[in-house]
Design a protein around this motif. Structure first.
Motif, short mmCIF file in Angstrom:
data_model
loop_
_atom_site.label_atom_id
_atom_site.label_comp_id
_atom_site.label_asym_id
_atom_site.label_seq_id
_atom_site.Cartn_x
_atom_site.Cartn_y
_atom_site.Cartn_z
N MET A 157 0.82 -1.21 0.00
CA MET A 157 0.00 0.00 0.00
C MET A 157 0.86 1.26 0.00
N THR A 158 2.00 1.23 0.69
CA THR A 158 2.88 2.39 0.70
C THR A 158 3.48 2.65 -0.68
N THR A 159 3.91 1.61 -1.35
CA THR A 159 4.51 1.77 -2.68
C THR A 159 3.51 2.34 -3.66
N PHE A 160 2.25 1.95 -3.55
CA PHE A 160 1.22 2.48 -4.45
C PHE A 160 0.65 3.82 -3.98
N GLU A 190 15.77 -9.98 6.55
CA GLU A 190 14.43 -10.26 7.06
C GLU A 190 13.41 -9.23 6.62
N ARG A 191 13.83 -8.26 5.85
CA ARG A 191 12.96 -7.14 5.47
C ARG A 191 12.31 -7.39 4.12
N ILE A 192 11.01 -7.17 4.03
CA ILE A 192 10.28 -7.28 2.76
C ILE A 192 10.56 -6.05 1.91
N VAL A 193 11.02 -6.28 0.67
CA VAL A 193 11.33 -5.16 -0.22
C VAL A 193 10.50 -5.18 -1.50
N ALA A 211 4.55 -4.81 -6.42
CA ALA A 211 5.18 -3.54 -6.06
C ALA A 211 6.55 -3.78 -5.46
N THR A 212 7.49 -2.89 -5.76
CA THR A 212 8.86 -2.99 -5.24
C THR A 212 9.25 -1.66 -4.63
N LEU A 213 9.84 -1.71 -3.44
CA LEU A 213 10.34 -0.49 -2.81
C LEU A 213 11.44 0.12 -3.68
N PRO A 214 11.55 1.44 -3.72
CA PRO A 214 12.50 2.09 -4.64
C PRO A 214 13.92 1.57 -4.55
N ALA A 216 15.03 -1.29 -3.99
CA ALA A 216 15.21 -2.67 -4.46
C ALA A 216 14.91 -2.85 -5.93
N ARG A 217 14.63 -1.78 -6.63
CA ARG A 217 14.25 -1.90 -8.04
C ARG A 217 15.46 -2.19 -8.91
N GLY A 218 15.19 -2.85 -10.04
CA GLY A 218 16.26 -3.19 -10.97
C GLY A 218 17.10 -4.37 -10.55
N ARG A 219 16.59 -5.18 -9.60
CA ARG A 219 17.37 -6.31 -9.07
C ARG A 219 16.64 -7.64 -9.26
N GLY A 220 15.66 -7.65 -10.16
CA GLY A 220 14.99 -8.91 -10.51
C GLY A 220 13.85 -9.32 -9.60
N ALA A 221 13.42 -8.44 -8.69
CA ALA A 221 12.39 -8.83 -7.72
C ALA A 221 11.05 -9.13 -8.40
N GLN A 222 10.61 -8.24 -9.28
CA GLN A 222 9.30 -8.47 -9.89
C GLN A 222 9.31 -9.65 -10.85
N THR A 223 10.41 -9.88 -11.53
CA THR A 223 10.52 -11.07 -12.38
C THR A 223 10.39 -12.34 -11.54
N ALA A 224 11.05 -12.36 -10.39
CA ALA A 224 10.96 -13.52 -9.50
C ALA A 224 9.55 -13.70 -8.96
#
Length: 278
Positions: A157-160, A190-193, A211-214, A216-224
């Motif tokens: 919700m924060t990211t959006f 242990e932190r959700i990014v 959604a990805t926190l700023p 952590a972007r560009g590190r493959g999170a959304q693809t995973a």
């Protein structure tokens, strides 16, 4: 065999997800937010009176029956009954009637933001295409359990930008663990990014709330997260995946859109949001 997601199925999966997300919350949360939903044949409308953004006041699932002024008016009456001053209609271009311009003029609907509707079959999504960013070795992806629901919901919700109401975060957290939902997160330590949800609707699963926190972007999170959710959809017996994201204007680049296109999704159509204001 059909290789393209049927329009009606994709539209229904989307609005069923939004409706369950908001109106499926616990009674105390629904009461605090003024959340409710109503079904009009295949069409579903949901309203969240205390949502400052008005984003969750929406109607969808159009196409199985004719889109008429009478149907649109019934949804508007529902919005008024719920006490909301703005509501949106999500209608695929192929479902708009010939007299749609006359209907929008008569009922005061204005064209709002545009979204790209995407879909693909499960096996296509699970075939890793070339050029997809691999997950950074310092990150890991996995399901979200109930004891991390609040952290997961806060990240989404924060990211959006839904930060004005703690009850909105409560609404999001309450969907963790519900039968038709699967939630995933990418963690650094242990932190959700980064976060993403999957809503199961028969043969179709809706990719919801990626959604990805700023930082952590560009590190493959959304693809995973796309891959993890596709695997969960196949395990649940789904055949199709559906998603939507903002359309690109001139000079704009929507990273989520291009992640999904690289991940096997097909651009099905661009859909306007039709906005009613009370």
């Amino acid at each position: 065999m059909r290789t393209t997601l049927p329009t009606g199925l994709g539209e229904r999966a989307e609005i069923e997800a939004y409706t369950d997300f908001a109106a499926g919350a616990e009674p105390s949360i629904r009461e605090e937010l003024g959340a409710g939903a109503r079904r009009f044949g295949s069409v579903l409308a949901v309203a969240v009176r205390a949502d400052p953004s008005k984003f969750f006041n929406r109607a969808g699932g159009f196409g199985d029956e004719p889109v008429t002024a009478e149907l649109i008016t019934r949804v508007i009456d529902f919005y008024r009954e719920q006490g909301v001053t703005k509501g949106s209609f999500m209608i695929a271009p192929s479902s708009l009637p010939r007299d749609w311009t006359a209907i929008t003029t008569r009922l005061g609907l204005k064209e709002g933001p545009r979204f790209v509707k995407l879909g693909c079959d499960i096996e296509t999504a699970l075939t890793a295409p070339a050029g997809v960013t691999a997950l950074d070795p310092s990150l890991r992806v996995g399901p979200v359990e109930s004891d991390h629901a609040r952290e997961w919901a806060t990240g989404m919700m924060t990211t959006f930008g839904f930060t004005e109401s703690a009850a909105m975060i409560d609404m999001a957290a309450s969907c963790v663990g519900r039968p038709n939902w699967r939630q995933y997160a990418v963690r650094e330590g242990e932190r959700i990014v980064a976060v993403g949800s999957l809503f199961l609707h028969g043969d179709c699963a809706d990719m919801f709330g990626g959604a990805t926190l700023p930082e952590a972007r560009g590190r493959g999170a959304q693809t995973a997260l796309l891959a993890a959710r596709a695997q969960a959809a196949r395990a649940a017996g789904c055949r199709w995946l559906v998603a939507e994201t903002g359309a690109e204007g001139p000079g704009e680049h929507n990273t989520s859109l291009h992640n999904m296109l690289r991940g096997g999704f097909e651009r099905l159509y661009e859909r306007a949001t039709w906005v009613w204001r009370g």
